[in-house]
Design a protein around this motif. Structure first.
Motif, mmCIF file in Angstrom:
data_model
loop_
_atom_site.group_PDB
_atom_site.id
_atom_site.type_symbol
_atom_site.label_atom_id
_atom_site.label_comp_id
_atom_site.label_asym_id
_atom_site.label_seq_id
_atom_site.Cartn_x
_atom_site.Cartn_y
_atom_site.Cartn_z
ATOM 1 N N UNK A 179 64.253 -52.814 -29.745
ATOM 2 C CA UNK A 179 63.877 -54.139 -29.594
ATOM 3 C C UNK A 179 65.449 -55.062 -29.436
ATOM 4 N N UNK A 180 66.381 -54.676 -30.329
ATOM 5 C CA UNK A 180 67.596 -55.207 -30.521
ATOM 6 C C UNK A 180 68.281 -54.986 -29.167
ATOM 7 N N UNK A 181 68.297 -53.512 -28.892
ATOM 8 C CA UNK A 181 69.129 -53.282 -27.421
ATOM 9 C C UNK A 181 68.509 -53.757 -26.060
ATOM 10 N N UNK A 182 67.294 -54.200 -26.280
ATOM 11 C CA UNK A 182 66.429 -54.927 -25.070
ATOM 12 C C UNK A 182 66.683 -56.354 -25.279
ATOM 13 N N UNK A 183 66.681 -56.772 -26.110
ATOM 14 C CA UNK A 183 67.120 -58.379 -26.261
ATOM 15 C C UNK A 183 68.339 -58.788 -26.153
ATOM 16 N N UNK A 184 69.348 -57.877 -26.401
ATOM 17 C CA UNK A 184 70.804 -58.225 -25.975
ATOM 18 C C UNK A 184 71.002 -57.628 -24.630
ATOM 19 N N UNK A 185 70.208 -56.973 -24.034
ATOM 20 C CA UNK A 185 70.457 -56.734 -22.581
ATOM 21 C C UNK A 185 71.109 -55.347 -22.377
ATOM 22 N N UNK A 186 71.012 -54.602 -23.440
ATOM 23 C CA UNK A 186 71.646 -53.145 -23.239
ATOM 24 C C UNK A 186 70.722 -52.251 -22.648
ATOM 25 N N UNK A 187 69.516 -52.526 -22.557
ATOM 26 C CA UNK A 187 68.806 -51.593 -21.792
ATOM 27 C C UNK A 187 67.597 -52.467 -21.009
ATOM 28 N N UNK A 188 67.142 -52.026 -20.092
ATOM 29 C CA UNK A 188 66.207 -52.664 -19.035
ATOM 30 C C UNK A 188 65.151 -51.626 -18.558
ATOM 31 N N UNK A 189 64.504 -51.887 -17.554
ATOM 32 C CA UNK A 189 63.503 -50.988 -16.902
ATOM 33 C C UNK A 189 63.111 -51.272 -15.574
ATOM 34 N N UNK A 190 63.109 -50.127 -14.777
ATOM 35 C CA UNK A 190 62.878 -50.494 -13.289
ATOM 36 C C UNK A 190 61.521 -50.925 -12.814
ATOM 37 N N UNK A 191 61.198 -51.116 -11.705
ATOM 38 C CA UNK A 191 59.667 -51.599 -11.426
ATOM 39 C C UNK A 191 58.696 -50.407 -11.710
ATOM 40 N N UNK A 192 59.038 -49.276 -11.903
ATOM 41 C CA UNK A 192 58.355 -47.998 -12.050
ATOM 42 C C UNK A 192 58.115 -47.969 -13.765
ATOM 43 N N UNK A 193 59.072 -48.708 -14.715
ATOM 44 C CA UNK A 193 59.075 -48.524 -15.947
ATOM 45 C C UNK A 193 60.163 -47.506 -16.269
ATOM 46 N N UNK A 194 60.983 -46.856 -15.610
ATOM 47 C CA UNK A 194 61.864 -45.938 -15.947
ATOM 48 C C UNK A 194 63.089 -46.522 -16.676
ATOM 49 N N UNK A 195 63.636 -46.242 -17.982
ATOM 50 C CA UNK A 195 64.737 -46.879 -18.559
ATOM 51 C C UNK A 195 65.886 -46.894 -17.991
ATOM 52 N N UNK A 196 66.637 -48.075 -17.958
ATOM 53 C CA UNK A 196 67.966 -48.342 -17.495
ATOM 54 C C UNK A 196 68.858 -48.547 -18.471
ATOM 55 N N UNK A 197 69.892 -47.732 -18.797
ATOM 56 C CA UNK A 197 70.818 -48.053 -19.861
ATOM 57 C C UNK A 197 72.426 -48.635 -19.382
ATOM 58 N N UNK A 198 72.586 -49.903 -20.240
ATOM 59 C CA UNK A 198 73.725 -50.484 -19.619
ATOM 60 C C UNK A 198 75.125 -49.427 -20.059
#
Length: 380
Positions: free
Chosen positions: A324-343
Motif C-alpha cells: 500500500x505504501x509503495x502504491x500510495x507514494x507512486x512507486x508501483x502502478x498497474x497496466x490496463x490488464x493489471x500487470x504491475x509496473x515498478x518505478x
C-alpha cells in the motif's frame, strides 16, 4: 488545551535512558490504557491498576523491551505523574504517606491509589477515533531517535541502505551546516519532529545559494533527501489525514451522515473498507487474507478525488501495508490488464515482497482510476 498540545506532551515523555536506550515503560502503559479505551473497557476518566491493565502492559512490553528491562507496570503508573497530564487519586488515609514516596511498588499502588486519571480534555481526545491515532503515534517518538526512525521508515518503503546512508549524512551534515551558516537554523535537521516547522525550514533551504549549487552538482541528491525526510514526518504524524478530516468536519454543505462516512473512509474504516474486503477477499496483489494486515487504499488519491469517488469501492485496492505504501507514494502502478509496473526510483523492491511477475484482476470500472494513477501519481 489543543490536541497538538498533548501530542507534544506525548512526544516529550523523557523515558529513562540510564541503560543506554529509551526504556519503554511509560509508552507501554499508555498504549495499554488507550487500547482499553478503544475497546470500551474504560468509559469514564478512571484508570484502575488491575490485572487487565497489567496484562496489556506486559503484552506491549514484550514487544518493545531491550536488554535488562523489567516488566514493572507500577513504575510508569506512579512516575507518569511528572508528565502533567496523568494524575493519581490517592485514598485519603494514605495521602501523607504516599506524598513522600520517591518510587512505587505493586503493593503500595494497589493499597494507596483508587485510580489514575487524565486531564479531561486529553481523555476526550483519547476517546475520539479521529484524534487517537495521532496521539498513539506521538508515543512512539520516545523509543528511538528521529534519525533511527527515519532510517527504518526509508528502508521500509524500498530505499537501499546506501541511499538511506547518503540521505542521513546529507541531512545531519551538509544541509544542517548550510542552514547554520545562512543563519536559518542552529538545529540538526534530523532532530526536528514537527512537520510544520520542518516544511518551513525545507522551503528556506531550497533558497540557500550554497545548497542550490551543491544540489545541482549532486544531481538533486540534497533536495531528494530534504523531500524524503518531509515525507517521513508527514507519514508518522499523519498530517495529511488530519488536515483532510478537518476539512470534512468544517464543510457546511455535507450532512452529518455524509461526514461520518467520509471520516471513516479517510481513516481506513467504515463501508469503503468493508466493500473492498467483500470484493477482493484478501490482498489484491498477493491474495494474503489476514484482514488485520490489509489497508483500504484509494487508487485516485483522496486529495484529488471528489466525495463520490472517495466512497466508490472501484476506486480502491486492498493491499498489504508495505505494498500500500509503495502504491500510495507512486512507486508501483498497474497496466490496463493489471500487470504491475515498478518505478525506476524504487530501490530493492524485492525487500517489500514485490516482484515483476505480480498483477491484479481488474474490472472495467477500475480503469479510469488507474489511468489517473499511472499518469499523475506514478513516479516515471
Amino acid at each position: 488545551m489543543t490536541v497538538q498540545f498533548y501530542i507534544n506532551k506525548f512526544q516529550a515523555l523523557k523515558p529513562d535512558k540510564s541503560s543506554g536506550h529509551a526504556k519503554p515503560h511509560k509508552v507501554c502503559l499508555l498504549l495499554a490504557v488507550i487500547e482499553q479505551i478503544e475497546q470500551g473497557l474504560i468509559t469514564t476518566n478512571k484508570v484502575n491498576y488491575n490485572d487487565t491493565l497489567k496484562s496489556r502492559f506486559t503484552h506491549y512490553f514484550k514487544q518493545l523491551q531491550q536488554g535488562n528491562d523489567k516488566d514493572t507496570p507500577y513504575l510508569p503508573f506512579y512516575h507518569l505523574q511528572t508528565s502533567g497530564f496523568w494524575h493519581l487519586d490517592v485514598k485519603p488515609e494514605y495521602q501523607q504517606e504516599f506524598s513522600v514516596l520517591k518510587t512505587a511498588s505493586n503493593s503500595n499502588i494497589s493499597l494507596c491509589v483508587n485510580f489514575a486519571y487524565f486531564d479531561e480534555e486529553l481523555f476526550d481526545y483519547l476517546k475520539s477515533p479521529i484524534m487517537r491515532p495521532a496521539l498513539k503515534d506521538a508515543l512512539i517518538h520516545n523509543l528511538d531517535s528521529l534519525e533511527v526512525q527515519y532510517q527504518r521508515w526509508a528502508l521500509s518503503i524500498g530505499k537501499s541502505e546506501k541511499t538511506v546512508k547518503n540521505y542521513v549524512g546529507a541531512l545531519k551534515g551538509s544541509i544542517s551546516n548550510w542552514l547554520y551558516d545562512a543563519g536559518i537554523s542552529k538545529e540538526n535537521v534530523l532532530s526536528i519532529g514537527s512537520y510544520a516547522q520542518y516544511s518551513v525550514l525545507a522551503s528556506k533551504a531550497l533558497q540557500v545559494e550554497e545548497f542550490r549549487a551543491k544540489n545541482s552538482k549532486g544531481n538533486g541528491m540534497y533536495s531528494a533527501a530534504l523531500k524524503s525526510y518531509q515525507s517521513f514526518l508527514a507519514d508518522v504524524t499523519q498530517v495529511n489525514v488530519k488536515d483532510d478530516i478537518d476539512k470534512i468536519l468544517k464543510d457546511e454543505n455535507t450532512t452529518t451522515t455524509e461526514k461520518s462516512n467520509l471520516v471513516n473512509t479517510r481513516i481506513g474504516q467504515g463501508a469503503f473498507r468493508d466493500k473492498l474486503i467483500q470484493y477482493w477477499q484478501g490482498c489484491a496483489l498477493t491474495r494474503y487474507n489476514k484482514m488485520q494486515f490489509l489497508i483500504a487504499s484509494h487508487i485516485k488519491p483522496w486529495a484529488s478525488a471528489d466525495d463520490k469517488e472517495r466512497l466508490d469501492p472501484n476506486n480502491g485496492l486492498l493491499l498489504l501495508a508495505n505494498i500500500d505504501k509503495a502504491f500510495d507514494l507512486g512507486y508501483i502502478t498497474f497496466t490496463e490488464k493489471g500487470k504491475i509496473v515498478i518505478s525506476p526510483y524504487l530501490d530493492d523492491y524485492q525487500v517489500l515482497g514485490i516482484s515483476k511477475n505480480m498483477g491484479v484482476n481488474l474490472n472495467h470500472q477500475h480503469q479510469d482510476y488507474l489511468a489517473y494513477h499511472r499518469e499523475i501519481t506514478y513516479k516515471k
